[in-house]
Design a protein around this motif. Structure first.
Motif, PDB file in Angstrom:
ATOM      1  N   ARG A 113       7.149   3.323  57.045  1.00 35.31           N
ATOM      2  CA  ARG A 113       7.464   4.129  58.221  1.00 35.31           C
ATOM      3  C   ARG A 113       8.978   4.176  58.432  1.00 35.31           C
ATOM      4  NH1 ARG A 113       8.594   3.214  63.571  1.00 35.31           N
ATOM      5  NH2 ARG A 113       7.838   4.775  65.054  1.00 35.31           N
ATOM      6  N   LEU A 158      11.291   7.489  58.156  1.00 33.24           N
ATOM      7  CA  LEU A 158      12.094   7.949  59.302  1.00 33.24           C
ATOM      8  C   LEU A 158      13.530   8.203  58.867  1.00 33.24           C
ATOM      9  CD1 LEU A 158      10.922   5.801  62.348  1.00 33.24           C
ATOM     10  CD2 LEU A 158      10.540   8.223  61.910  1.00 33.24           C
ATOM     11  N   ASP A 207      20.336  14.423  55.792  1.00 33.43           N
ATOM     12  CA  ASP A 207      20.949  15.754  55.742  1.00 33.43           C
ATOM     13  C   ASP A 207      20.235  16.689  54.768  1.00 33.43           C
ATOM     14  OD1 ASP A 207      22.749  15.003  57.580  1.00 33.43           O
ATOM     15  OD2 ASP A 207      24.472  14.855  56.239  1.00 33.43           O
ATOM     16  N   TYR A 208      19.777  16.126  53.634  1.00 27.78           N
ATOM     17  CA  TYR A 208      19.202  17.033  52.642  1.00 27.78           C
ATOM     18  C   TYR A 208      17.885  17.629  53.095  1.00 27.78           C
ATOM     19  CZ  TYR A 208      16.904  12.672  51.191  1.00 27.78           C
ATOM     20  OH  TYR A 208      16.208  11.505  51.166  1.00 27.78           O
ATOM     21  N   THR A 236      19.042  20.535  55.033  1.00 25.51           N
ATOM     22  CA  THR A 236      19.473  21.571  54.097  1.00 25.51           C
ATOM     23  C   THR A 236      18.270  22.349  53.570  1.00 25.51           C
ATOM     24  OG1 THR A 236      21.222  20.079  53.390  1.00 25.51           O
ATOM     25  CG2 THR A 236      20.840  22.024  52.029  1.00 25.51           C
ATOM     26  N   LYS A 284       6.228  22.162  52.596  1.00 22.23           N
ATOM     27  CA  LYS A 284       6.850  21.902  51.297  1.00 22.23           C
ATOM     28  C   LYS A 284       8.014  20.921  51.419  1.00 22.23           C
ATOM     29  CE  LYS A 284       7.557  24.022  46.915  1.00 22.23           C
ATOM     30  NZ  LYS A 284       8.497  24.980  46.320  1.00 22.23           N
ATOM     31  N   LYS A 332       7.490  17.994  48.888  1.00 18.92           N
ATOM     32  CA  LYS A 332       8.438  17.940  47.773  1.00 18.92           C
ATOM     33  C   LYS A 332       9.598  16.999  48.066  1.00 18.92           C
ATOM     34  CE  LYS A 332      11.362  20.851  44.866  1.00 18.92           C
ATOM     35  NZ  LYS A 332      11.880  22.214  44.657  1.00 18.92           N
ATOM     36  N   HIS A 333      10.386  17.350  49.076  1.00 13.30           N
ATOM     37  CA  HIS A 333      11.623  16.595  49.289  1.00 13.30           C
ATOM     38  C   HIS A 333      11.371  15.220  49.876  1.00 13.30           C
ATOM     39  CE1 HIS A 333      14.457  19.803  48.281  1.00 13.30           C
ATOM     40  NE2 HIS A 333      13.478  20.602  48.670  1.00 13.30           N
ATOM     41  N   ARG A 364       8.976  12.746  47.509  1.00 11.84           N
ATOM     42  CA  ARG A 364       9.655  12.255  46.305  1.00 11.84           C
ATOM     43  C   ARG A 364      10.607  11.119  46.653  1.00 11.84           C
ATOM     44  NH1 ARG A 364      11.377  14.739  41.367  1.00 11.84           N
ATOM     45  NH2 ARG A 364      12.255  13.052  40.152  1.00 11.84           N
ATOM     46  N   ASN A 365      11.326  11.262  47.748  1.00 15.73           N
ATOM     47  CA  ASN A 365      12.259  10.212  48.155  1.00 15.73           C
ATOM     48  C   ASN A 365      11.531   8.983  48.678  1.00 15.73           C
ATOM     49  OD1 ASN A 365      15.316  11.157  48.142  1.00 15.73           O
ATOM     50  ND2 ASN A 365      14.047  12.928  48.572  1.00 15.73           N
ATOM     51  N   ILE A 421      10.397   5.812  46.352  1.00 18.16           N
ATOM     52  CA  ILE A 421      11.248   4.666  46.009  1.00 18.16           C
ATOM     53  C   ILE A 421      10.871   3.416  46.827  1.00 18.16           C
ATOM     54  CG2 ILE A 421      13.633   3.838  45.981  1.00 18.16           C
ATOM     55  CD1 ILE A 421      14.404   6.740  45.195  1.00 18.16           C
ATOM     56  N   LEU A 468      12.353   7.437  38.825  1.00  8.22           N
ATOM     57  CA  LEU A 468      12.333   8.219  40.062  1.00  8.22           C
ATOM     58  C   LEU A 468      13.725   8.670  40.500  1.00  8.22           C
ATOM     59  CD1 LEU A 468       9.823   6.097  42.156  1.00  8.22           C
ATOM     60  CD2 LEU A 468       9.481   8.438  41.388  1.00  8.22           C
ATOM     61  N   ASP A 469      14.693   7.797  40.300  1.00  9.67           N
ATOM     62  CA  ASP A 469      16.002   8.053  40.879  1.00  9.67           C
ATOM     63  C   ASP A 469      17.036   8.288  39.788  1.00  9.67           C
ATOM     64  OD1 ASP A 469      18.378   8.091  42.197  1.00  9.67           O
ATOM     65  OD2 ASP A 469      17.872   6.447  43.561  1.00  9.67           O
ATOM     66  N   PRO A 470      17.540   9.517  39.692  1.00 12.15           N
ATOM     67  CA  PRO A 470      18.488   9.817  38.615  1.00 12.15           C
ATOM     68  C   PRO A 470      19.800   9.044  38.738  1.00 12.15           C
ATOM     69  CG  PRO A 470      18.358  11.623  40.178  1.00 12.15           C
ATOM     70  CD  PRO A 470      17.260  10.669  40.523  1.00 12.15           C
ATOM     71  N   ARG A 471      20.051   8.474  39.923  1.00 10.67           N
ATOM     72  CA  ARG A 471      21.296   7.719  40.065  1.00 10.67           C
ATOM     73  C   ARG A 471      21.238   6.392  39.338  1.00 10.67           C
ATOM     74  NH1 ARG A 471      21.161   8.355  46.419  1.00 10.67           N
ATOM     75  NH2 ARG A 471      18.979   8.140  45.831  1.00 10.67           N
TER      76      ARG A 471
END
Lengths: 319, 307, 335
Positions: free
Chosen positions: A206, A210, A216-217, A220, A230, A234-235, A238-239, A242, A312-315
């Motif tokens: 949770r 939150l 910000d993304y 966006t 979506k 999607k956004h 996916r995040n 992690i 999962l994380d390209p970074r």
């Protein structure tokens, strides 16, 4: 990625060695297998000598540890003196399977339900659904596993004994005659095992969601004209994967401690009570086999989580 | 917004709603603001009251109960709740109200001692590993990794059986595996504080590491450590009661709430109150502690997002 | 530059008010803002943080949290935006009105490639999809001056520098050739040299697409080269509006004058920057009269009693000040 995995496993070896040594030392220092013979009037001097020889009791603990490792890596897991001298390897797999029968469904359910309730709660922040999930979570965080298990027993003994029945149900144990029997005997233990962890997981997800929700993304994406649905599927999701993966590795270790308690309460013939009994009776071979299995499992789950982060994380890149 | 004079063109680059609302905060003292934020949490206030009432009952209550916690009375054994024995009696006829109060007292005592001890260990370990980095950091990190991979409950059980008969040693044992999160928190704080200009200035002025840790870092850590102590007390109660439940803790005739639950387990089907009462007490204590801890975290760090 | 055919403005905002429900009561972030924007025109909204400049633009697109209460009217190409259904707003967002956000570091989703995210802007409006959308993304990146666009579309946001990310952000905003660009502090997070480049890219893009722009900034210096008209906001209200010339060379409002004297200028004859004393007011505790009153060197009794009205002080130039006539002209102040 392969090199990373190998390097991680290699660096885990000293951790494993120290962790197993501590367990070995604690078991050997606290429990003396000879204690068992103390109350035995008929036991001969030979029985004593045999145990001394079996566990190298005439040697200091570090040396005993080294010789245990030597035996273990050559495939000799020893004998379980706390279990009628059956070979450890036999008990190890037999009981291990039982623990998996309990812990695996708990793990899967925990991951799914934790993610679903956590995400739901975050998306409905300050609405009824959120308050409901949050209240149950607080209750879960405040209840020791064993108390929740007993509570379930009270409820299902007094109110609806016909569901999971077989009185006295708390010693009903595991029944594998049919899938139905299995479900019937596994449901309450699984609920007990997951409930307490679920509360923490749900809160964790949770909080993470939150954070993501106000990122910000996300704004966006909405400003681009992406639909709310979506944006979430999607956004946001996916995040959110992690932190969900982070929980995997934490849950694996926690599920084990939880299963010791749960198995004790529900007389589940897995590692739980067996592990404690072995440790208390100075049955080092059996104790160490189980301890090592758990330690390795925890290390592997951490590795798996790290590898998943990379996916999962390209970074994060492991090369 | 503490500067009296600000160049408006340079000031405040990020115009967010939160920030504009933040302007509303008058410049009160930090402690006062923290208290205001804490007070907003109604549940935390309730938790505080519940905890105070329970603590008072545990410590003062025994003076008003007509039976001692170890007073055996075979004639009255295994009774349900009655006027004479509000919580009933156990198999030896001991009054369960008296035992519950005694058990609650021990559980709370162990919890508080454990929490303070574990947080102190965490503070020292975290401060060393964050401040000195390098070898010390590596070594402490290794210890943490080992402790995380150990089958902790079993070790606790072993040590608990050997040393756990006395409440204080019990607390020490639990503390030995509970300091990890505190250490990680402190380490993170120290790492970021270390880079702050005022700390660097102190270092440039020739202050030694221990002086810096004591005068600059510790005051900044007080808030998060208070929160940690609180939340750890909750965890400690769970661990202690679990060990006691496995009969590995405080030994008879003394008792803790976990022990009482374990004793009541055998008569679960006929007298569930023997489990429900001590279990309910444990749950109420932890619930109160968690409410307080969350509110404190919010008070100390408004950004933590706990509501 | 109004629409030649109809004379209708592209966007007409009337009496826009935004308040937030907070634990301490209603906080009015925007209080009655009105303006018209013609197609292709560029207007700047200038103010300190908390002046309501960002909130008003987010309100237009329905991007504010639900705790926001929005009243007034905003007509975009003949359609009312305030109270418009979510679905309709969605079809406008990114299609007809696009936003460029402040911090390109956090405004891109870290887990998707830049190309994916630009392509998504086209895909959600059904203007391109799949490979086509991706190759269009590369074209867009090229337009905004990102080198090697074919390779860069496959990279993730963290592999872009701040300036490049902001260019990508602009590329994403213009992907659907919107009629209106809202740039919210587009250069605040960037180095000064990069700032200039990004503003140049924005100007070029507007030249090519003919999009109108609302530039939201706290930096008057940025406004000079990139907007035709300026609104200066303070405490949720427009304090002065006018053309670039009138705002820079003949500011009438004490607040605007304060902003200008605290800003370094090449033509500033005095060598000192004069800060405005005090801090902006809290949204929850607005002064009873003029919001700027407590910080104003010209304040009189009336300023504490009621807010001033926005009054015309010249052609296409208005100021909100009780003491309008008594305020010295800028030529005298800055001398």
């Amino acid at each position: 990625m392969f090199i990373f995995a190998v390097r991680r496993i290699v660096t885990a070896i000293p951790v494993l060695l120290v962790a197993t040594f501590i367990t070995f030392w604690a078991t050997s220092a606290v429990s003396n297998p000879l204690d068992r013979l103390a109350t035995c009037q008929t036991c001969s001097q030979q029985a004593y000598d045999r145990l001394i020889d079996l566990y190298d009791l005439d040697q200091p603990i570090p040396q005993r540890y080294v010789s245990w490792i030597g035996d273990f890596v050559t495939g000799d897991m020893g004998q379980a003196t706390s279990q009628g001298e059956r070979p450890v390897s036999e008990i190890f797999w037999e009981r291990g399977l039982n623990t998996i029968l309990l812990a695996a469904p708990a793990f899967v359910l925990l991951t799914i339900v934790g993610a679903v309730t956590g995400v739901y709660s975050a998306l409905r922040q300050y609405k009824f659904g959120d308050y409901a999930v949050t209240s149950v979570s607080y209750l879960g965080l405040a209840m020791p596993t064993f108390f929740f298990g007993l509570l379930l027993q009270v409820v299902f003994a007094i109110w609806i004994p016909q569901w999971f029945g077989v009185k006295p149900f708390w010693s009903s144990g595991m029944h594998l005659e049919s899938p139905y029997q299995y479900l019937r005997s596994v449901t309450l233990p699984v609920l007990t095992l997951m409930f307490v962890l679920l509360a923490g997981d749900s809160r964790f997800i949770r909080a993470a969601v939150l954070d993501i929700k106000s990122a910000d993304y996300i704004r966006t994406a909405r400003a681009k004209g992406v639909s709310n649905r979506k944006v979430i599927t999607k956004h946001l999701f996916r995040n959110a994967m992690i932190p969900i993966v982070t929980l995997w590795s934490l849950n694996a270790a926690a599920l084990f401690s939880g299963s010791i308690i749960t198995e004790t309460i529900f007389s589940w013939p897995g590692y739980g009570r067996l592990f404690l009994d072995a440790a208390f009776q100075g049955d080092v071979d059996l104790t160490m086999a189980i301890a090592l299995a758990i330690t390795v499992l925890v290390v592997l789950m951490n590795l798996l989580a790290d590898l998943m982060y990379g996916v999962l994380d390209p970074r994060i890149r492991y090369d | 917004m503490t500067d009296v004079i600000e160049n408006p063109i340079v000031a405040g680059a990020s115009p967010s709603i939160e920030e504009s609302q933040g302007l509303a905060e008058k410049s009160e003292s930090v402690g006062r603001q923290a208290w205001e934020r804490f007070r907003r949490h109604r549940l935390a206030i309730i938790g505080t009251v519940v905890l105070i009432v329970l603590a008072a009952a545990f410590w003062i209550g025994p003076f008003f109960v007509s039976y001692g916690y170890e007073e055996v009375n075979i004639i009255d054994r295994a009774q349900g709740p009655s006027w004479d024995h509000p919580f009933g009696t156990d198999d030896l006829g001991r009054d369960l109200l008296a035992r519950a109060l005694r058990g609650g007292q021990f559980s709370l005592r162990i919890a508080i001692f454990t929490a303070v001890l574990a947080t102190s260990i965490g503070l020292v370990m975290g401060a060393i590993s964050g401040y000195f980095a390098g070898v010390a950091d590596g070594a402490i990190n290794f210890v943490i990794n080992v402790l995380l991979t150990l089958p902790a409950l079993v070790l606790l059980a072993l040590l608990g059986r050997e040393f756990g008969a006395r409440p204080n040693t019990m607390a020490v044992i639990i503390a030995l595996i509970s300091w990890l999160r505190a250490a990680r928190l402190v380490r993170g704080q120290v790492l970021s504080l270390k880079e702050m200009e005022y700390v660097q200035a102190a270092r440039a002025a020739g202050a030694g590491p221990f002086r810096i840790i004591r005068t600059h870092l510790v005051p900044n850590l007080v808030g998060i450590l208070l929160v940690e102590v609180t939340l750890l007390a909750g965890t400690a109660i769970i661990l202690e009661s679990t060990l006691s439940f496995l009969s590995l803790g405080v030994q008879p005739p003394d008792t803790t709430l976990g022990t009482l639950i374990a004793e009541g387990k055998s008569t679960l089907d006929v007298r569930p109150s023997r489990v429900l009462i001590p279990g309910g007490l444990v749950t109420a204590i932890i619930l109160s502690i968690n409410f307080i801890g969350d509110a404190m975290r919010d008070a100390v760090d408004p950004k933590s997002g706990i509501e | 530059m109004a629409d030649v055919k109809t004379g209708e403005p592209l966007l007409s905002v009337k009496d826009l008010t935004v308040s937030f429900k907070t634990k301490k009561g209603m906080a009015a972030a925007v209080r009655g803002v009105s303006f018209d924007l013609a197609a292709g025109e560029s207007m700047a909204i200038v103010g300190e943080s908390g002046s309501g400049k960002s909130v008003s633009s987010l309100a237009l697109l329905g991007l504010l949290p639900r705790s926001a209460e929005i009243t007034g009217s905003a007509v975009f190409r003949g359609e009312e935006l305030i109270g418009m259904s979510d679905k309709k707003l969605q079809s406008l967002r990114g299609r007809k009105i696009a936003m460029i956000f402040q911090d390109p570091m956090t405004a891109f989703n870290p887990l998707f490639t830049i190309g994916d995210q630009i392509a998504e802007a086209m895909e959600v409006h059904g203007l391109a999809s799949g490979k086509e959308a991706l190759s269009k993304s590369a074209d867009l990146l090229e337009m905004v001056g990102v080198p090697e666009p074919g390779r860069r579309i496959h990279q993730y946001p963290h592999e872009f520098s701040g300036g490049m990310r902001q260019r990508a952000m602009i590329a994403m905003a213009i992907a659907n050739k919107p009629d209106l660009l809202i740039a919210d502090e587009p250069t605040t997070a960037l180095d000064v040299t990069i700032q200039a480049q990004v503003m140049e890219v924005l100007a070029d893009i507007r030249g090519e697409t003919g999009a109108a722009m609302i530039l939201i900034t706290h930096d008057l210096g940025l406004v000079a080269g990139s907007a035709e008209r300026v609104q200066v906001m303070y405490g949720g209200r427009v304090f002065e509006r006018g053309t670039i010339r009138s705002i820079f060379y003949d500011p009438r409002n004490p607040y605007t004058q304060g902003l200008l004297s605290s800003m370094p200028r090449v033509d500033n004859e005095s060598d000192r920057l004069v800060p405005i004393v005090g801090t902006p007011p809290s949204l929850l505790a607005m002064p009873a009269g003029c919001a700027f009153g407590p910080r104003c060197q010209y304040r009189g009794e009336v300023c504490g009693e009621r807010p001033a009205e926005l009054a015309e002080v010249g052609i296409d130039h208005a100021s909100r000040c009780h003491k309008g006539a008594e305020i010295p002209r800028w030529s005298e102040v800055s001398a």
